[in-house]
Structure formats: C-alpha cells, structure tokens
Motif scaffolding. Structure first.
Motif, PDB file in Angstrom:
ATOM      1  N   UNK A  86       0.871  -1.180   0.000  1.00 37.99           N
ATOM      2  CA  UNK A  86       0.000   0.000   0.000  1.00 37.99           C
ATOM      3  C   UNK A  86       0.903   1.224   0.000  1.00 37.99           C
ATOM      4  N   UNK A  87       0.947   1.930  -1.101  1.00 38.68           N
ATOM      5  CA  UNK A  87       1.907   3.031  -1.249  1.00 38.68           C
ATOM      6  C   UNK A  87       1.592   4.194  -0.309  1.00 38.68           C
ATOM      7  N   UNK A  88       0.311   4.399   0.020  1.00 36.64           N
ATOM      8  CA  UNK A  88      -0.043   5.484   0.941  1.00 36.64           C
ATOM      9  C   UNK A  88       0.419   5.187   2.364  1.00 36.64           C
ATOM     10  N   UNK A  89       0.270   3.936   2.794  1.00 36.56           N
ATOM     11  CA  UNK A  89       0.751   3.530   4.116  1.00 36.56           C
ATOM     12  C   UNK A  89       2.265   3.669   4.190  1.00 36.56           C
ATOM     13  N   UNK A  90       2.953   3.227   3.128  1.00 37.74           N
ATOM     14  CA  UNK A  90       4.418   3.345   3.092  1.00 37.74           C
ATOM     15  C   UNK A  90       4.835   4.813   3.122  1.00 37.74           C
ATOM     16  N   UNK A  91       4.149   5.639   2.344  1.00 39.09           N
ATOM     17  CA  UNK A  91       4.458   7.077   2.339  1.00 39.09           C
ATOM     18  C   UNK A  91       4.248   7.677   3.731  1.00 39.09           C
ATOM     19  N   UNK A  92       3.144   7.319   4.375  1.00 40.94           N
ATOM     20  CA  UNK A  92       2.871   7.842   5.715  1.00 40.94           C
ATOM     21  C   UNK A  92       4.008   7.494   6.673  1.00 40.94           C
ATOM     22  N   UNK A  93       4.545   6.278   6.556  1.00 40.73           N
ATOM     23  CA  UNK A  93       5.646   5.868   7.422  1.00 40.73           C
ATOM     24  C   UNK A  93       6.920   6.632   7.095  1.00 40.73           C
ATOM     25  N   UNK A  94       7.354   6.564   5.843  1.00 40.70           N
ATOM     26  CA  UNK A  94       8.639   7.169   5.489  1.00 40.70           C
ATOM     27  C   UNK A  94       8.621   8.696   5.590  1.00 40.70           C
ATOM     28  N   UNK A 144       4.604   0.072  -5.989  1.00 43.83           N
ATOM     29  CA  UNK A 144       3.414  -0.632  -5.537  1.00 43.83           C
ATOM     30  C   UNK A 144       3.440  -2.071  -6.049  1.00 43.83           C
ATOM     31  N   UNK A 145       3.418  -2.998  -5.106  1.00 44.75           N
ATOM     32  CA  UNK A 145       3.383  -4.434  -5.403  1.00 44.75           C
ATOM     33  C   UNK A 145       2.357  -5.052  -4.454  1.00 44.75           C
ATOM     34  N   UNK A 146       1.068  -5.030  -4.826  1.00 37.13           N
ATOM     35  CA  UNK A 146       0.021  -5.473  -3.901  1.00 37.13           C
ATOM     36  C   UNK A 146       0.199  -6.891  -3.344  1.00 37.13           C
ATOM     37  N   UNK A 147       0.872  -7.759  -4.060  1.00 30.66           N
ATOM     38  CA  UNK A 147       1.082  -9.135  -3.592  1.00 30.66           C
ATOM     39  C   UNK A 147       2.473  -9.330  -2.974  1.00 30.66           C
ATOM     40  N   UNK A 148       3.117  -8.234  -2.612  1.00 26.02           N
ATOM     41  CA  UNK A 148       4.472  -8.280  -2.050  1.00 26.02           C
ATOM     42  C   UNK A 148       4.552  -9.175  -0.826  1.00 26.02           C
ATOM     43  N   UNK A 149       5.544 -10.068  -0.838  1.00 25.99           N
ATOM     44  CA  UNK A 149       5.881 -10.871   0.331  1.00 25.99           C
ATOM     45  C   UNK A 149       7.309 -10.498   0.702  1.00 25.99           C
ATOM     46  N   UNK A 150       7.491 -10.020   1.900  1.00 20.76           N
ATOM     47  CA  UNK A 150       8.797  -9.522   2.335  1.00 20.76           C
ATOM     48  C   UNK A 150       9.847 -10.631   2.340  1.00 20.76           C
TER      49      UNK A 150
END
Length: 127
Positions: free
Chosen positions: A22-30, A62-68
C-alpha cells in the motif's frame, strides 16, 4: 581494479527500490515517521514514488502481492542511530537485530518497515 577492455565508469547515486503493498501507508511511514519528502510520483492510482531525506533516496513501487524477503534489502547510514532506534521502538516497528556496536566499526540494528522490508541501519563508531 579496472578491466582494460572497458572505459572507466563513474557512478552517481544508487537508489533503493522498496516494494510496498500500500503506497499510501508506506508514504505515511517514510514521510511522517522518518521525515522523507516526496519528490516524484507516477500513475493513477500512484504506483511509484520517490522520497528523499538528505542524501538518502528511496523509490517505492506498488506491489500489492508483495511478500517480504527474510534478508535485509536496504542499508541506511545515519548520523544518530540511537535516535532512529528509539523512534522505531516508539512506533512499534519490529526490531530484527538489536542495537549494538559491531566489530566492523558500526553501531547498527535492523528493523522491518510496515511492509516487512528489512532495513539495516548503521552509524560509524567514532573513537
């Protein structure tokens, strides 16, 4: 060592590409937690974003199926590793490797961002 068959090559910046669900969640964090500033975004909806803070640059994709991955995917050098460690703890981030002085001359730790991306952080130990 240079290969005589190739000309010398000078490299400029290299930026880390971080996959996020979720690019918005990531942006909020960074941006909100680590103080990065958005300098570029692309797509509708946004699928790519460039963030900067000082000399550091991150590219979010954005990679909606991203697995870390279960290994570090980025390394950050900072000028106050203790403050960043405390900030990560305050925000409930998972600390993978505890803050400690390493025998290779860095005070370092590893944390996971909200997408589970492991980030290795270090600061040179000053005598």
């Amino acid at each position: 060592m240079t290969d005589a068959s190739h000309p010398a090559i000078g490299f400029g910046r290299i930026a880390c590409m971080l996959p996020v669900k979720d690019i918005n969640t990531a942006y909020d964090f960074y941006a909100g937690v680590l103080g990065f500033t958005k300098t570029f975004q692309n797509g509708n909806p946004v699928g790519f974003m460039i963030l900067k803070n000082g000399g550091a640059e991150l590219h979010l994709t954005l990679q909606p199926k991203h697995k870390a991955a279960d290994f570090n995917i980025a390394h950050m050098m900072v000028d106050n590793v203790d403050a960043l460690h405390a900030l990560c703890q305050r925000h409930g981030l998972r600390i993978i490797k505890s803050l400690q002085n390493k025998d290779y001359g860095l005070r370092a730790f590893v944390f996971e961002d909200p997408d589970g991306n492991r980030i290795d952080v270090g600061q040179p130990i000053r005598p």
